[in-house]
Design a protein around this motif. Sequence first.
Motif, PDB file in Angstrom:
ATOM      1  N   GLN A 362       0.826  -1.199   0.000  1.00 29.36           N
ATOM      2  CA  GLN A 362       0.000   0.000   0.000  1.00 29.36           C
ATOM      3  C   GLN A 362       0.871   1.265   0.000  1.00 29.36           C
ATOM      4  N   PRO A 363       0.303   2.394  -0.410  1.00 28.63           N
ATOM      5  CA  PRO A 363       1.053   3.658  -0.313  1.00 28.63           C
ATOM      6  C   PRO A 363       1.454   3.930   1.139  1.00 28.63           C
ATOM      7  N   ASP A 364       2.627   4.481   1.329  1.00 27.85           N
ATOM      8  CA  ASP A 364       3.116   4.781   2.675  1.00 27.85           C
ATOM      9  C   ASP A 364       2.192   5.800   3.331  1.00 27.85           C
ATOM     10  N   ARG A 365       1.641   5.441   4.472  1.00 26.04           N
ATOM     11  CA  ARG A 365       0.628   6.287   5.095  1.00 26.04           C
ATOM     12  C   ARG A 365       1.180   7.614   5.603  1.00 26.04           C
ATOM     13  N   ASP A 366       2.344   7.565   6.240  1.00 30.26           N
ATOM     14  CA  ASP A 366       2.842   8.806   6.838  1.00 30.26           C
ATOM     15  C   ASP A 366       3.998   9.423   6.061  1.00 30.26           C
ATOM     16  N   GLY A 367       4.477   8.728   5.025  1.00 25.27           N
ATOM     17  CA  GLY A 367       5.560   9.271   4.222  1.00 25.27           C
ATOM     18  C   GLY A 367       6.873   9.417   4.960  1.00 25.27           C
ATOM     19  N   ASN A 368       6.962   8.799   6.127  1.00 26.01           N
ATOM     20  CA  ASN A 368       8.165   8.919   6.953  1.00 26.01           C
ATOM     21  C   ASN A 368       9.045   7.689   6.760  1.00 26.01           C
ATOM     22  N   PRO A 369      10.238   7.832   6.211  1.00 29.82           N
ATOM     23  CA  PRO A 369      11.097   6.666   5.988  1.00 29.82           C
ATOM     24  C   PRO A 369      11.591   6.027   7.278  1.00 29.82           C
ATOM     25  N   LEU A 370      11.418   6.696   8.406  1.00 28.65           N
ATOM     26  CA  LEU A 370      11.879   6.146   9.680  1.00 28.65           C
ATOM     27  C   LEU A 370      10.871   5.186  10.306  1.00 28.65           C
ATOM     28  N   THR A 371       9.669   5.118   9.752  1.00 24.96           N
ATOM     29  CA  THR A 371       8.671   4.171  10.257  1.00 24.96           C
ATOM     30  C   THR A 371       8.351   3.158   9.172  1.00 24.96           C
ATOM     31  N   SER A 372       8.241   1.896   9.548  1.00 24.52           N
ATOM     32  CA  SER A 372       7.913   0.860   8.567  1.00 24.52           C
ATOM     33  C   SER A 372       6.409   0.853   8.323  1.00 24.52           C
ATOM     34  N   PRO A 373       5.975   0.632   7.086  1.00 30.02           N
ATOM     35  CA  PRO A 373       4.538   0.628   6.788  1.00 30.02           C
ATOM     36  C   PRO A 373       3.708  -0.301   7.673  1.00 30.02           C
ATOM     37  N   PRO A 374       4.162  -1.529   7.990  1.00 29.03           N
ATOM     38  CA  PRO A 374       3.304  -2.390   8.818  1.00 29.03           C
ATOM     39  C   PRO A 374       2.990  -1.814  10.194  1.00 29.03           C
ATOM     40  N   THR A 375       3.879  -0.976  10.732  1.00 31.83           N
ATOM     41  CA  THR A 375       3.627  -0.406  12.061  1.00 31.83           C
ATOM     42  C   THR A 375       2.622   0.738  12.015  1.00 31.83           C
ATOM     43  N   GLU A 376       2.175   1.101  10.823  1.00 33.18           N
ATOM     44  CA  GLU A 376       1.220   2.197  10.673  1.00 33.18           C
ATOM     45  C   GLU A 376      -0.222   1.699  10.626  1.00 33.18           C
ATOM     46  N   TYR A 377      -0.409   0.398  10.863  1.00 34.44           N
ATOM     47  CA  TYR A 377      -1.737  -0.206  10.823  1.00 34.44           C
ATOM     48  C   TYR A 377      -2.064  -0.818  12.181  1.00 34.44           C
ATOM     49  N   ASN A 378      -3.348  -1.108  12.379  1.00 36.29           N
ATOM     50  CA  ASN A 378      -3.792  -1.685  13.652  1.00 36.29           C
ATOM     51  C   ASN A 378      -4.933  -2.661  13.379  1.00 36.29           C
ATOM     52  N   TRP A 379      -4.704  -3.933  13.679  1.00 32.67           N
ATOM     53  CA  TRP A 379      -5.702  -4.982  13.447  1.00 32.67           C
ATOM     54  C   TRP A 379      -6.995  -4.731  14.212  1.00 32.67           C
ATOM     55  N   ALA A 380      -6.940  -3.965  15.280  1.00 32.86           N
ATOM     56  CA  ALA A 380      -8.144  -3.680  16.060  1.00 32.86           C
ATOM     57  C   ALA A 380      -9.071  -2.700  15.355  1.00 32.86           C
ATOM     58  N   LEU A 381      -8.555  -1.959  14.386  1.00 34.63           N
ATOM     59  CA  LEU A 381      -9.367  -0.983  13.659  1.00 34.63           C
ATOM     60  C   LEU A 381     -10.005  -1.660  12.451  1.00 34.63           C
ATOM     61  N   PHE A 382     -11.304  -1.555  12.332  1.00 35.52           N
ATOM     62  CA  PHE A 382     -12.016  -2.298  11.298  1.00 35.52           C
ATOM     63  C   PHE A 382     -11.478  -2.059   9.888  1.00 35.52           C
ATOM     64  N   PRO A 383     -11.261  -0.822   9.437  1.00 34.92           N
ATOM     65  CA  PRO A 383     -10.775  -0.635   8.058  1.00 34.92           C
ATOM     66  C   PRO A 383      -9.423  -1.306   7.813  1.00 34.92           C
ATOM     67  N   ASP A 384      -8.518  -1.236   8.793  1.00 34.27           N
ATOM     68  CA  ASP A 384      -7.203  -1.858   8.619  1.00 34.27           C
ATOM     69  C   ASP A 384      -7.327  -3.375   8.518  1.00 34.27           C
ATOM     70  N   ARG A 385      -8.200  -3.938   9.323  1.00 38.19           N
ATOM     71  CA  ARG A 385      -8.385  -5.391   9.312  1.00 38.19           C
ATOM     72  C   ARG A 385      -9.136  -5.830   8.054  1.00 38.19           C
ATOM     73  N   TRP A 386     -10.180  -5.118   7.710  1.00 42.47           N
ATOM     74  CA  TRP A 386     -11.035  -5.484   6.586  1.00 42.47           C
ATOM     75  C   TRP A 386     -10.259  -5.495   5.272  1.00 42.47           C
ATOM     76  N   ASN A 387      -9.488  -4.468   5.028  1.00 45.31           N
ATOM     77  CA  ASN A 387      -8.740  -4.408   3.775  1.00 45.31           C
ATOM     78  C   ASN A 387      -7.630  -5.454   3.719  1.00 45.31           C
ATOM     79  N   GLY A 388      -7.038  -5.762   4.870  1.00 43.31           N
ATOM     80  CA  GLY A 388      -6.049  -6.828   4.901  1.00 43.31           C
ATOM     81  C   GLY A 388      -6.659  -8.184   4.600  1.00 43.31           C
ATOM     82  N   ILE A 389      -7.881  -8.409   5.063  1.00 40.88           N
ATOM     83  CA  ILE A 389      -8.574  -9.671   4.796  1.00 40.88           C
ATOM     84  C   ILE A 389      -8.929  -9.792   3.318  1.00 40.88           C
ATOM     85  N   LEU A 390      -9.396  -8.710   2.720  1.00 44.11           N
ATOM     86  CA  LEU A 390      -9.702  -8.742   1.288  1.00 44.11           C
ATOM     87  C   LEU A 390      -8.450  -9.039   0.471  1.00 44.11           C
TER      88      LEU A 390
END
Length: 420
Positions: A362-390
Amino acid sequence: MRLLRSAPSSRLFSILALATALASASAQAQPAATPLEDNRRITLGYIELAYEVGAVLDPTLQPGGASAVRPNWFTFAPHASQTGGEGMLGTAIARRVIAAARGQPSLSVLHALQRVGLDAQLRVAPEQLGLELVLRGLPIDVAASLASLITSLNSAALLDVRTLTATAARFAALYWSAPGFWPLDKAESIVVTLERTLHEGNLAIFNDIGGSGQLYMDWRAGAGAVTPERVLAEFTLVDAVPAQASQAYAYALAHANDVPRPYLFDQVFPGMHYKSLLVAAFALYEKARVAPTAAARDALVAMGNNYIAWREQHDMAQPVFSPSVQQPDEVSRVALLQILTPLLRTEFGTVVWNYADYAYSQPDRDGNPLTSPPTEYNWALFPDRWNGILYAFDQAYLQPTGLWVMPTPIEDPTALSGGS
């Protein structure tokens, strides 16, 4: 029909072997089913349903066999349940670390992991994370217990040092905020939180959707010639609204070939009781069974899968993962699931899904090279979980036979030792 036997990976083999090894350490009888015993029952129930519903779509499918027809939701379910069971086994390991530490503190993170039976393969990532936690001020046994929670997860995600750093920092912050005064009590509250979250989610989804699936197959067995129209008119579920099920079914027929496939059902069906989507999904499976082409069949199956998955995640999982009230002996479930999100993985038979792969795609959410994209998501949040399942669905659709390599349900170590 080619028969496929369950062939767990070396990682899963080590996990199952560990479950057996832990049995000798837990000899007390259990008065009620433990989370792992419930998980085993649920996984076995899903396997049975996977073949029953699968045979609706592919009449040549036999138990223990495989099908090249697009997998239905119930084909995914045993693997997802098994992943939950592996997470619960991780909490059992963490409990063993804590129990051993109450008797005698460990000399090192490695010592703490070795004395509960973790072999060299399974302890590499937990030891790495545990050492990071020690550097952040956590006691050795606390660090080892929390790190052991990732035993069954995607440890390769920690090769990105940004993910390792964020995971350690978040675990440390959660530990310091945990209820309890003594370090091991604080660690245990985190372990308890994860175990309850996984167990409650497993039960809620199986009781609702697994139960609905069994009711449907029971109805179907005595219904004679089944058509989608008969499903919509005659099959009922508590809380499902027939008019809403018919509306969802008609919408699916009209939009099954849309790109992207419809998935924002709160916008499509405002005010709908999503139990109605289950009835619509069963009607779609029946329509797919008699579709004129494989492409038409697969499109209808995918719509049915999305309907069931929406009910599963929106109504069943979300209240468990993000409860309105936090239990006094727990930490924040939302914060805990955020920590684990980059490491999530499920083996759908031979098809391996990692949440990190989705995040990196996915596009980098925060555009910060010091943070990895996977750490910008949260399985507890429905949109993050739903799109990962799809994303997982789309991966699995490319290898349909792979999902029929069913998991070997995990035994509860306490049950193996002669408990209930």
